[in-house]
Design a protein around this motif. Structure first.
Motif, PDB file in Angstrom:
ATOM      1  N   TYR A  86      -0.629   3.706  -8.433  1.00  0.00           N
ATOM      2  CA  TYR A  86      -0.131   5.149  -7.980  1.00  0.00           C
ATOM      3  C   TYR A  86      -1.204   6.067  -8.388  1.00  0.00           C
ATOM      4  CZ  TYR A  86       3.549   2.442  -6.073  1.00  0.00           C
ATOM      5  OH  TYR A  86       4.313   1.209  -5.097  1.00  0.00           O
ATOM      6  N   SER A  87      -1.189   7.008  -7.231  1.00  0.00           N
ATOM      7  CA  SER A  87      -1.831   8.576  -8.093  1.00  0.00           C
ATOM      8  C   SER A  87      -0.632   9.377  -8.856  1.00  0.00           C
ATOM      9  CB  SER A  87      -2.208   9.683  -7.159  1.00  0.00           C
ATOM     10  OG  SER A  87      -1.034   9.666  -5.731  1.00  0.00           O
ATOM     11  N   LYS A  88       1.215   9.461  -8.137  1.00  0.00           N
ATOM     12  CA  LYS A  88       2.049   9.515  -9.003  1.00  0.00           C
ATOM     13  C   LYS A  88       3.424   8.838  -8.886  1.00  0.00           C
ATOM     14  CE  LYS A  88       3.380  12.267  -5.171  1.00  0.00           C
ATOM     15  NZ  LYS A  88       3.428  13.269  -4.172  1.00  0.00           N
ATOM     16  N   PRO A  89       4.420   9.420  -9.649  1.00  0.00           N
ATOM     17  CA  PRO A  89       5.563   8.546  -9.106  1.00  0.00           C
ATOM     18  C   PRO A  89       5.907   7.854  -9.187  1.00  0.00           C
ATOM     19  CG  PRO A  89       5.742   9.293 -11.605  1.00  0.00           C
ATOM     20  CD  PRO A  89       4.281  10.394 -10.825  1.00  0.00           C
ATOM     21  N   GLU A 130      -5.749   2.421  -3.530  1.00  0.00           N
ATOM     22  CA  GLU A 130      -5.210   3.645  -4.517  1.00  0.00           C
ATOM     23  C   GLU A 130      -4.028   4.231  -3.179  1.00  0.00           C
ATOM     24  OE1 GLU A 130      -5.492   8.307  -6.152  1.00  0.00           O
ATOM     25  OE2 GLU A 130      -7.033   7.684  -5.821  1.00  0.00           O
ATOM     26  N   VAL A 131      -2.344   4.696  -3.830  1.00  0.00           N
ATOM     27  CA  VAL A 131      -1.401   4.766  -2.919  1.00  0.00           C
ATOM     28  C   VAL A 131      -1.853   6.317  -2.924  1.00  0.00           C
ATOM     29  CG1 VAL A 131       1.200   5.018  -3.011  1.00  0.00           C
ATOM     30  CG2 VAL A 131       0.209   2.873  -4.096  1.00  0.00           C
ATOM     31  N   VAL A 132      -1.418   6.864  -1.133  1.00  0.00           N
ATOM     32  CA  VAL A 132      -1.595   8.637  -1.649  1.00  0.00           C
ATOM     33  C   VAL A 132       0.134   8.286  -0.370  1.00  0.00           C
ATOM     34  CG1 VAL A 132      -4.151   8.394  -1.347  1.00  0.00           C
ATOM     35  CG2 VAL A 132      -2.860   7.947   0.682  1.00  0.00           C
ATOM     36  N   ILE A 135      -1.973   2.942   1.548  1.00  0.00           N
ATOM     37  CA  ILE A 135      -2.518   2.611   0.998  1.00  0.00           C
ATOM     38  C   ILE A 135      -4.072   2.711   1.373  1.00  0.00           C
ATOM     39  CG2 ILE A 135      -3.770   0.876  -0.620  1.00  0.00           C
ATOM     40  CD1 ILE A 135      -1.058  -0.630  -0.335  1.00  0.00           C
ATOM     41  N   ASN A 136      -5.377   3.837   0.281  1.00  0.00           N
ATOM     42  CA  ASN A 136      -6.302   3.964   0.739  1.00  0.00           C
ATOM     43  C   ASN A 136      -7.443   3.228   0.298  1.00  0.00           C
ATOM     44  OD1 ASN A 136      -8.933   4.935   1.101  1.00  0.00           O
ATOM     45  ND2 ASN A 136      -8.869   7.024   0.632  1.00  0.00           N
ATOM     46  N   ALA A 137      -8.053   2.052   0.751  1.00  0.00           N
ATOM     47  CA  ALA A 137      -8.838   1.220  -0.130  1.00  0.00           C
ATOM     48  C   ALA A 137     -10.596   1.758   0.331  1.00  0.00           C
ATOM     49  CB  ALA A 137      -8.432  -0.228   0.508  1.00  0.00           C
ATOM     50  N   ARG A 138     -10.397   3.052   1.011  1.00  0.00           N
ATOM     51  CA  ARG A 138     -12.167   3.998   1.269  1.00  0.00           C
ATOM     52  C   ARG A 138     -12.991   3.429   0.006  1.00  0.00           C
ATOM     53  NH1 ARG A 138     -11.673   9.160   2.769  1.00  0.00           N
ATOM     54  NH2 ARG A 138     -10.056   7.818   4.294  1.00  0.00           N
ATOM     55  N   PHE A 154       8.415   2.320 -10.829  1.00  0.00           N
ATOM     56  CA  PHE A 154       8.286   1.705  -9.226  1.00  0.00           C
ATOM     57  C   PHE A 154       7.128   0.829  -8.605  1.00  0.00           C
ATOM     58  CE2 PHE A 154      10.107   1.296  -4.290  1.00  0.00           C
ATOM     59  CZ  PHE A 154      10.240   1.236  -4.950  1.00  0.00           C
ATOM     60  N   ASP A 155       7.333  -0.502  -8.888  1.00  0.00           N
ATOM     61  CA  ASP A 155       6.045  -1.210  -8.329  1.00  0.00           C
ATOM     62  C   ASP A 155       6.107  -1.802  -7.065  1.00  0.00           C
ATOM     63  OD1 ASP A 155       3.614  -2.471  -9.670  1.00  0.00           O
ATOM     64  OD2 ASP A 155       4.319  -2.918 -11.283  1.00  0.00           O
TER      65      ASP A 155
END
Length: 519
Positions: A284-287, A390-392, A437-440, A470-471
């Protein structure tokens, strides 16, 4: 349970035509209903104390219920192929074979029927199950030496044995189902339909027990797709006795996963996908904008029926999975034990955290780039993997370039409910927030799962107990049984009408229900 499932399908009983003569849709329907009901019965029995001397067989209960309710197909016995059943199809329970008309006896290895010859009737064999219960031998790649029925004393030329002898002289086709050891369940078997055979000769000999046994040599009819032969080849890849052709990397993950994932190209000269960092984790890039799910206080593993387990209660009073990491039904959200729970990593409520359970390979497809498939047979409801990356936020997604969205999971799209896996709601998965989710640049095997309009996987939101953050994760499960070397696919979802022209591509899934495009 049966009534609820019947209502979900809006079909109480098959019409007569589909009951006696099926097709691919009716076979698929029966098998999916069988597995959904079996898993629900198994979940219910898990919460009860075991009774001494009483065997828990949800597969037998399920088969009996469906046969009684008329939820079956191909009930009419026949010689040769069964409508809707394809060579290479796999099954994990003998009762599945019964409900779709592939093999009628739930225990006996020989299925036969009577045919009229002038004024008399005589039996002929229509199918056999070769599962290691007798002294069957493989005779080359396309042959089988099958042992007749009867273990206690000298075998007699009656019932199934007589039917096989008559089939030798009549030369009729016989369906062969191979029983193979299930690596995921040491006491179970995988049953693979291997196609049509004919008996070439028979003889009587002394068996290992000293009694006389009938032996029948069967040859596989030419021109049929490979099935058991492919399974044997995969075993040799695993054993290292032969090399998998086209391997670029023996383990794409560099040891990040519990099982290696091969990178294979046996189509052209491309050396691999564009560079990315393999990572099995979601970052997660931010909460995330929601309250955390605290978790449970179980000191040992979370046990079915434990009313004091907070995680079980969040899941409606049941563990969401039965043995082997098999999900019972689709949920809006599954609550798994997580970092703040006191149970051990081996807890049954941590399925998505245990890594890969089947041997996968990333392979070059003929026309869709890179894809994902399994060397192992996969049972309906089995966990496959999570989507790592990465969550965006959706604003970042708006700025993504037209050609830079190949490896993005977009939970904000519209997803139709998995009609063949009804769960606790008629709605599509209900994410707490629009997860993208970015998996690039970094991701796992999930980034290679291609789209299909008739997918064999579905995705499921999973919330893990974590008091600090938050998971939320996305886990993939099998909709139905998936034979080895079958491409794994899921539906990428639909976009709002105002964005309908952006990211629209021609679909090459090849499904009879293909929409012709995907996003």
């Amino acid at each position: 349970m049966v009534e609820n499932i019947s209502q979900s399908y809006n079909l109480v009983q098959f019409e007569a035509a589909r009951l006696y003569d099926g097709d691919k849709d009716s076979v698929g329907y029966v098998l999916l209903v069988f597995n959904l009901l079996r898993r629900q019965i198994a979940q219910l029995e898990d919460t009860k104390e075991a009774t001494s001397g009483q065997s828990r067989r949800p597969d037998l209960k399920t088969g009996n219920v469906l046969m009684t309710k008329g939820i079956r197909t191909n009930a009419r016995k026949r010689v040769g192929a069964v409508p809707g059943v394809e060579i290479g199809d796999i099954f994990f329970f003998r009762m599945e074979l019964c409900t779709i008309g592939l093999h009628a006896p739930s225990m006996a290895g020989i299925d036969y029927m009577s045919v009229r010859i002038s004024q008399d009737e005589e039996p002929i064999a229509v199918s056999i199950v070769s599962s290691g219960g007798y002294e069957d031998d493989v005779d080359g790649d396309d042959g089988l030496i099958y042992t007749g029925q009867g273990k206690e004393m000298d075998q007699k030329l009656e019932r199934g044995n007589l039917a096989l002898e008559k089939s030798l002289h009549r030369g009729n086709d016989i369906r062969v189902i191979r029983g193979i050891k299930d690596v995921g369940n040491p006491t179970g078997k995988v049953y693979m339909y291997d196609g049509l055979y004919r008996i070439q000769e028979s003889w009587l000999e002394k068996g290992k027990s000293g009694s006389n046994v009938f032996r029948y040599k069967l040859g596989r009819l030419p021109g049929q797709p490979e099935a058991y032969k492919t399974w044997k080849k995969i075993q040799q890849w695993k054993d290292g006795t032969i090399t998998r052709f086209g391997v670029i990397l023996p383990d794409l993950t560099s040891g990040c996963e519990t099982l290696p994932v091969s990178l294979v190209n046996d189509v052209d000269n491309e050396k691999g996908p564009a560079y990315f960092t393999y990572s099995p984790n979601l970052k997660y890039s931010k909460p995330a904008p929601r309250d955390p799910f605290i978790g449970c206080a179980c000191n040992g593993a979370c046990l079915p029926g434990n009313e004091k387990c907070d995680c079980i209660q969040k899941n409606g009073g049941y563990l969401p999975h039965i043995v082997n990491g098999v999900i019972v039904s689709q949920k809006s959200v599954i609550y798994e034990c997580g970092p703040s729970c006191q149970c051990p990593p081996t807890c049954r409520n941590r399925v998505s955290q245990g890594g890969l359970r089947v041997r996968l390979e990333v392979f070059k497809t003929k026309d869709k780039g890179w894809g994902l498939r399994s060397w192992d047979p996969i049972r309906a409801g089995a966990f496959i993997c999570v989507y790592a990356g990465e969550v965006v936020d959706d604003f970042a997604q708006e700025l993504a370039g037209e050609n830079e969205d190949d490896h993005i999971f977009d939970g904000s799209r519209t997803y139709q409910p998995v009609e063949i896996l009804p769960g606790d709601s008629n709605n599509a998965p209900n994410l707490p927030f629009p997860l993208i989710i970015n998996a690039r640049n970094a991701g796992n095997v999930a980034r290679f799962i291609n789209h299909s309009c008739s997918p064999n996987l579905f995705w499921q939101p999973v919330l893990r107990g974590n008091s600090k953050e938050f998971d939320l994760h996305i886990a993939f499960y099998a909709i139905r049984h998936i034979p080895p070397m079958t491409e794994l696919t899921y539906c990428y979802g639909m976009v709002p009408p105002e964005k309908a022209d952006r990211g629209k591509r021609k679909c090459l899934c090849g499904s009879p229900k293909c929409r012709g495009f995907f996003y």
